[in-house]
Design a protein around this motif. Structure first.
Motif, short mmCIF file in Angstrom:
data_model
loop_
_atom_site.label_atom_id
_atom_site.label_comp_id
_atom_site.label_asym_id
_atom_site.label_seq_id
_atom_site.Cartn_x
_atom_site.Cartn_y
_atom_site.Cartn_z
N TRP A 1 0.88 -1.39 0.12
CA TRP A 1 -0.16 0.41 0.08
C TRP A 1 1.05 1.38 -0.03
CZ3 TRP A 1 0.07 2.83 4.12
CH2 TRP A 1 -1.02 4.28 4.09
N VAL A 2 0.65 2.47 -0.74
CA VAL A 2 1.25 2.82 -0.66
C VAL A 2 0.95 4.74 -0.22
CG1 VAL A 2 2.35 4.74 -2.08
CG2 VAL A 2 2.67 2.49 -2.59
N ALA A 3 -1.04 4.46 -0.64
CA ALA A 3 -1.78 6.14 -0.23
C ALA A 3 -2.98 5.64 0.07
CB ALA A 3 -0.97 7.28 -0.87
N HIS A 4 -3.90 6.13 0.80
CA HIS A 4 -5.30 6.19 0.08
C HIS A 4 -6.55 7.90 0.57
CE1 HIS A 4 -6.23 4.84 4.12
NE2 HIS A 4 -6.88 5.35 4.13
N ILE A 5 -6.59 7.63 0.05
CA ILE A 5 -7.80 8.77 -0.07
C ILE A 5 -9.17 8.45 -0.17
CG2 ILE A 5 -8.10 9.43 -2.25
CD1 ILE A 5 -7.92 12.32 -1.98
N THR A 6 -10.25 9.51 0.78
CA THR A 6 -11.47 8.86 1.49
C THR A 6 -12.60 9.44 0.94
OG1 THR A 6 -11.75 10.53 3.16
CG2 THR A 6 -10.87 8.12 3.68
N SER A 7 -13.66 9.32 1.10
CA SER A 7 -14.58 9.70 0.04
C SER A 7 -15.03 11.36 0.30
CB SER A 7 -15.84 8.91 0.37
OG SER A 7 -16.39 8.69 1.76
N GLY A 8 -14.56 11.71 1.91
CA GLY A 8 -14.37 12.98 1.87
C GLY A 8 -13.09 14.04 2.46
N GLY A 9 -12.66 13.24 1.78
CA GLY A 9 -10.96 13.55 1.05
C GLY A 9 -9.70 13.06 2.63
N ASN A 10 -9.47 12.68 3.25
CA ASN A 10 -8.97 12.56 4.11
C ASN A 10 -7.82 11.45 3.94
OD1 ASN A 10 -9.51 13.81 6.16
ND2 ASN A 10 -11.10 12.23 6.88
N THR A 11 -6.70 11.98 3.33
CA THR A 11 -5.46 11.13 3.17
C THR A 11 -4.46 10.78 3.31
OG1 THR A 11 -3.72 13.28 2.77
CG2 THR A 11 -5.54 12.83 0.86
#
Length: 118
Positions: free
Chosen positions: A47-57
């Motif tokens: 895993w490198v990164a993810h972003i939630t539906s609300g824009g949290n990274t």
């Protein structure tokens, strides 16, 4: 069903930048958590990164401060801006999507290769 198609990979020099894009089609894009993973030859996918539906990274430690994940829900696209690239073996970067509230990424792109030369 969600279809994901990555683009933007290629060869970059150490210290340079690349921007990966992942275009999605299918179900409602804005409801999904979107992520980038990578896999080098002989290694497990990480895993490198993810972003939630609300824009949290969220980022793995090795890329914090250098990579930025973002999403454009109007364009159904998620991006990974990679700056200050470090020399590394070629890796395939994958984007992935999962429903909010779940922990398994159900949808994956085909991957795009990134090579960083010294």
């Amino acid at each position: 069903q969600v279809q994901l198609v990555e683009s933007g990979g290629g060869l970059a020099q150490a210290g340079g930048s690349l921007r990966l894009s992942c275009a999605a089609s299918g179900r409602i894009f804005s409801n999904y958590v979107l992520a980038w993973f990578r896999q080098a030859p002989g290694k497990e996918r990480e895993w490198v990164a993810h972003i939630t539906s609300g824009g949290n990274t969220y980022y793995t430690d090795s890329v914090k401060g250098r990579f930025t994940i973002s999403r454009d829900n109007a364009k159904n696209t998620v991006y990974l801006q990679m700056n200050s690239l470090k020399p590394a073996a070629p890796a395939v970067y994958y984007c992935a999507a999962r429903n909010v509230g779940t922990f398994t990424y159900d949808y994956w792109g085909q991957g795009t290769q990134v090579t960083v030369s010294s």
